[in-house]
Design a protein around this motif. Structure first.
Motif, PDB file in Angstrom:
ATOM      1  N   ARG A  24      -4.976  78.353  51.038  1.00 22.38           N
ATOM      2  CA  ARG A  24      -6.250  77.353  51.701  1.00 22.38           C
ATOM      3  C   ARG A  24      -6.833  76.952  53.126  1.00 22.38           C
ATOM      4  O   ARG A  24      -5.513  77.200  53.845  1.00 22.38           O
ATOM      5  CB  ARG A  24      -5.944  75.867  51.128  1.00 22.38           C
ATOM      6  CG  ARG A  24      -6.723  74.477  51.145  1.00 22.38           C
ATOM      7  CD  ARG A  24      -6.720  73.698  50.351  1.00 22.38           C
ATOM      8  NE  ARG A  24      -6.080  73.581  49.512  1.00 22.38           N
ATOM      9  CZ  ARG A  24      -7.105  74.579  47.861  1.00 22.38           C
ATOM     10  NH1 ARG A  24      -8.011  74.176  48.659  1.00 22.38           N
ATOM     11  NH2 ARG A  24      -6.918  74.080  46.916  1.00 22.38           N
ATOM     12  N   THR A  46      -9.160  68.600  54.174  1.00 27.23           N
ATOM     13  CA  THR A  46      -9.252  69.931  54.533  1.00 27.23           C
ATOM     14  C   THR A  46      -7.480  69.896  55.379  1.00 27.23           C
ATOM     15  O   THR A  46      -7.254  70.689  55.464  1.00 27.23           O
ATOM     16  CB  THR A  46      -9.803  70.533  55.221  1.00 27.23           C
ATOM     17  OG1 THR A  46     -11.020  70.627  54.451  1.00 27.23           O
ATOM     18  CG2 THR A  46      -9.746  72.001  55.952  1.00 27.23           C
ATOM     19  N   SER A  51      -7.332  70.311  47.888  1.00 27.75           N
ATOM     20  CA  SER A  51      -8.738  70.391  48.045  1.00 27.75           C
ATOM     21  C   SER A  51      -9.622  68.909  47.671  1.00 27.75           C
ATOM     22  O   SER A  51      -9.034  67.615  47.458  1.00 27.75           O
ATOM     23  CB  SER A  51      -9.188  71.071  46.358  1.00 27.75           C
ATOM     24  OG  SER A  51      -8.547  70.816  45.480  1.00 27.75           O
TER      25      SER A  51
END
Length: 102
Positions: A24, A46, A51
């Motif tokens: 990610r 973030t 998510s």
């Protein structure tokens, strides 16, 4: 709760696990340092490496590791509290009025 324990974050913010797989995109140190005093849930997500959907669910249900400020249906997180959750040092500059509330 530290998402960086088993991840490496490259200069471009892409996090990889111990096997080198991209997981990610996280905030780089420079991006984190440039954040305003309060951020929205998506930015906090973030930074935390989670998510958007679970981040909003945690904010709404009171399970977020950071203190959530709710104003007229908008969820905000203080950068200083986000830094605490991530185990980062102080990110408030000396001239910032928020710096006096440590």
């Amino acid at each position: 709760m530290s998402n960086h324990e088993h991840q490496h974050v490259a200069a471009d913010g892409l996090a990889t696990d111990h096997a080198g797989r991209i997981r990610r995109r996280l905030l780089t140190d420079a991006e984190f340092d440039a954040l305003p005093v309060v951020v929205g849930v998506e930015t906090a997500a973030t930074a935390l490496g989670i998510s958007r959907t679970p981040a909003y669910r945690l904010a709404k249900e009171g399970g977020c590791p950071c203190r959530v400020i709710r104003i007229a249906g908008t969820y905000l997180i203080a950068k200083a509290d986000l830094a605490r959750c991530l185990g980062r040092g102080s990110t408030v500059s000396p001239g910032d009025p928020a710096g006096s509330r440590s």
